[in-house]
Design a protein around this motif. Structure first.
Motif, mmCIF file in Angstrom:
data_model
loop_
_atom_site.group_PDB
_atom_site.id
_atom_site.type_symbol
_atom_site.label_atom_id
_atom_site.label_comp_id
_atom_site.label_asym_id
_atom_site.label_seq_id
_atom_site.Cartn_x
_atom_site.Cartn_y
_atom_site.Cartn_z
ATOM 1 N N PHE A 114 0.853 -1.225 0.074
ATOM 2 C CA PHE A 114 0.060 0.103 -0.089
ATOM 3 C C PHE A 114 0.876 1.264 -0.024
ATOM 4 C CE2 PHE A 114 -2.571 3.157 2.619
ATOM 5 C CZ PHE A 114 -3.233 3.309 1.756
ATOM 6 N N GLY A 115 0.719 2.157 -1.083
ATOM 7 C CA GLY A 115 1.575 3.337 -1.383
ATOM 8 C C GLY A 115 1.313 4.296 -0.138
ATOM 9 N N GLY A 116 0.229 4.236 0.524
ATOM 10 C CA GLY A 116 -0.095 5.371 1.581
ATOM 11 C C GLY A 116 0.012 4.926 3.026
ATOM 12 N N ALA A 117 1.298 3.599 3.108
ATOM 13 C CA ALA A 117 1.433 3.277 4.417
ATOM 14 C C ALA A 117 1.932 4.002 5.415
ATOM 15 C CB ALA A 117 2.108 1.873 4.139
ATOM 16 N N GLU A 118 1.854 4.007 6.704
ATOM 17 C CA GLU A 118 2.522 4.788 7.666
ATOM 18 C C GLU A 118 3.956 4.328 7.896
ATOM 19 O OE1 GLU A 118 0.819 7.650 9.061
ATOM 20 O OE2 GLU A 118 -0.876 7.150 8.106
ATOM 21 N N LYS A 119 4.691 5.037 8.352
ATOM 22 C CA LYS A 119 6.103 4.977 8.521
ATOM 23 C C LYS A 119 6.335 3.563 9.244
ATOM 24 C CE LYS A 119 10.226 7.458 9.875
ATOM 25 N NZ LYS A 119 10.892 7.457 8.619
ATOM 26 N N HIS A 120 5.516 3.675 10.245
ATOM 27 C CA HIS A 120 5.538 2.370 11.372
ATOM 28 C C HIS A 120 5.390 1.273 10.827
ATOM 29 C CE1 HIS A 120 1.241 1.874 12.601
ATOM 30 N NE2 HIS A 120 1.368 2.920 12.248
ATOM 31 N N GLN A 121 4.114 1.152 9.753
ATOM 32 C CA GLN A 121 3.723 -0.060 9.041
ATOM 33 C C GLN A 121 5.065 -0.700 8.308
ATOM 34 O OE1 GLN A 121 0.186 1.668 7.276
ATOM 35 N NE2 GLN A 121 -1.058 0.355 8.587
ATOM 36 N N VAL A 122 5.795 0.434 7.417
ATOM 37 C CA VAL A 122 6.821 0.263 6.708
ATOM 38 C C VAL A 122 7.736 -0.447 7.487
ATOM 39 C CG1 VAL A 122 8.519 1.116 4.947
ATOM 40 C CG2 VAL A 122 6.293 2.025 4.895
ATOM 41 N N GLN A 123 8.306 0.129 8.517
ATOM 42 C CA GLN A 123 9.391 -0.487 9.420
ATOM 43 C C GLN A 123 8.788 -1.898 10.008
ATOM 44 O OE1 GLN A 123 10.012 2.598 11.993
ATOM 45 N NE2 GLN A 123 11.324 3.975 10.403
ATOM 46 N N GLU A 124 7.773 -2.145 10.527
ATOM 47 C CA GLU A 124 7.406 -3.341 10.878
ATOM 48 C C GLU A 124 7.611 -4.424 9.618
ATOM 49 O OE1 GLU A 124 5.878 -6.662 13.275
ATOM 50 O OE2 GLU A 124 6.993 -4.569 13.574
ATOM 51 N N PRO A 136 14.722 -2.292 12.881
ATOM 52 C CA PRO A 136 16.168 -1.695 13.037
ATOM 53 C C PRO A 136 15.927 -0.418 13.432
ATOM 54 C CG PRO A 136 15.525 -3.038 10.929
ATOM 55 C CD PRO A 136 14.324 -3.079 11.865
ATOM 56 N N ARG A 137 17.024 -0.113 14.121
ATOM 57 C CA ARG A 137 16.891 1.364 14.490
ATOM 58 C C ARG A 137 18.429 1.794 14.109
ATOM 59 N NH1 ARG A 137 12.091 2.463 15.007
ATOM 60 N NH2 ARG A 137 10.896 1.631 16.666
ATOM 61 N N PRO A 138 18.735 3.163 13.792
ATOM 62 C CA PRO A 138 17.538 4.109 14.003
ATOM 63 C C PRO A 138 16.670 4.105 12.785
ATOM 64 C CG PRO A 138 19.745 5.205 13.499
ATOM 65 C CD PRO A 138 19.993 3.726 13.759
ATOM 66 N N ALA A 142 16.286 1.690 9.025
ATOM 67 C CA ALA A 142 15.050 0.619 8.507
ATOM 68 C C ALA A 142 14.523 1.312 7.406
ATOM 69 C CB ALA A 142 14.146 0.888 9.707
ATOM 70 N N ASP A 143 14.318 2.685 7.041
ATOM 71 C CA ASP A 143 13.921 3.154 5.758
ATOM 72 C C ASP A 143 14.738 2.831 4.777
ATOM 73 O OD1 ASP A 143 11.807 4.471 7.388
ATOM 74 O OD2 ASP A 143 12.935 6.333 7.349
ATOM 75 N N LEU A 145 16.769 0.324 4.506
ATOM 76 C CA LEU A 145 16.418 -1.414 4.138
ATOM 77 C C LEU A 145 15.219 -1.229 3.342
ATOM 78 C CD1 LEU A 145 17.510 -2.809 7.632
ATOM 79 C CD2 LEU A 145 18.822 -3.194 5.473
ATOM 80 N N ALA A 146 14.277 -0.626 3.692
ATOM 81 C CA ALA A 146 13.040 -0.674 3.069
ATOM 82 C C ALA A 146 13.288 -0.284 1.391
ATOM 83 C CB ALA A 146 11.860 0.218 3.380
ATOM 84 N N VAL A 147 14.068 0.640 1.085
ATOM 85 C CA VAL A 147 14.503 0.824 -0.207
ATOM 86 C C VAL A 147 15.118 0.000 -1.098
ATOM 87 C CG1 VAL A 147 15.720 2.598 -1.550
ATOM 88 C CG2 VAL A 147 14.754 3.510 0.396
ATOM 89 N N ALA A 148 15.992 -0.690 -0.423
ATOM 90 C CA ALA A 148 16.797 -1.977 -0.910
ATOM 91 C C ALA A 148 15.823 -3.125 -1.258
ATOM 92 C CB ALA A 148 17.740 -2.342 0.160
ATOM 93 N N ILE A 149 14.834 -3.121 -0.239
ATOM 94 C CA ILE A 149 13.779 -4.136 -0.402
ATOM 95 C C ILE A 149 13.060 -4.018 -1.796
ATOM 96 C CG2 ILE A 149 11.527 -5.344 0.396
ATOM 97 C CD1 ILE A 149 12.871 -4.960 3.127
ATOM 98 N N CYS A 150 12.611 -2.375 -2.013
ATOM 99 C CA CYS A 150 11.981 -1.945 -2.983
ATOM 100 C C CYS A 150 12.781 -2.301 -4.374
ATOM 101 C CB CYS A 150 11.931 -0.460 -2.913
ATOM 102 S SG CYS A 150 10.915 0.197 -4.406
ATOM 103 N N PHE A 151 13.873 -2.077 -4.371
ATOM 104 C CA PHE A 151 14.905 -2.722 -5.642
ATOM 105 C C PHE A 151 14.523 -4.142 -5.807
ATOM 106 C CE2 PHE A 151 18.232 -4.640 -7.461
ATOM 107 C CZ PHE A 151 18.103 -4.098 -8.903
ATOM 108 N N ALA A 152 14.498 -4.846 -4.796
ATOM 109 C CA ALA A 152 14.599 -6.557 -5.161
ATOM 110 C C ALA A 152 13.109 -6.806 -5.585
ATOM 111 C CB ALA A 152 14.728 -7.004 -3.774
#
Length: 164
Positions: A114-124, A136-138, A142-143, A145-152
């Motif tokens: 979902f392109g409108g997901a909240e930040k905490h949802q993406v991080q979870e 993952p912190r900070p 985590a953000d 890592l989300a970008v790397a997953i997006c490429f995959a």
């Protein structure tokens, strides 16, 4: 394939390295590059780009995926981030590492569906998809890592087959 995900920022730039075979993703390392307000703007931007280059070399990455500027009400805060993005793209170019840019909604969609997901949802979802016990912190890491997953999710097969 090793993917370097970047969440560009002026004070803190998040980074995360993910190894992917197109179906399974494994976290390699992550963290944040911090700059100081006592540094000149040019020093901060140079330090971030140089650090990204060193990370790419250290982790032997094949590609860099970076969050792009999508929309901002405060243009004055977007300009330094745009400079960081440009400097990082230049650094990756010097190292012959391709760069893919993704908008925040595209990243959110790739990770959560979902392109409108909240930040905490993406991080979870990053936590779940990469098998972490905790988020993952900070946050910037985590953000990234989300970008790397997006490429995959979106571009792995095109790059693997050497298509544009």
């Amino acid at each position: 394939m090793r993917i370097l995900g970047i969440d560009p920022g002026y004070a803190q730039t998040g980074w995360g390295v993910v190894e992917s075979d197109g179906q399974h993703n494994r976290p390699v390392s992550f963290g944040v590059i911090k700059t100081s307000t006592s540094q000149l703007d040019s020093q901060r931007i140079h330090f971030i780009a140089k650090s990204v280059g060193l990370l790419a070399e250290e982790h032997k990455v094949d590609i860099c995926a970076m969050e792009d500027i999508f929309f901002t009400k405060n243009v004055s805060s977007a300009i330094p981030v745009a400079k960081v993005i440009g400097a990082c793209i230049h650094q990756m170019g010097l190292q012959d590492i391709p760069v893919r840019l993704y908008s925040p909604p595209t990243i959110k969609s790739a990770v959560t569906g979902f392109g409108g997901a909240e930040k905490h949802q993406v991080q979870e979802m990053v936590r779940i998809l990469l098998g972490f016990e905790t988020i993952p912190r900070p946050d910037h890491a985590a953000d990234a890592l989300a970008v790397a997953i997006c490429f995959a999710v979106y571009d792995f097969s095109r790059i693997r087959m050497k298509l544009p």
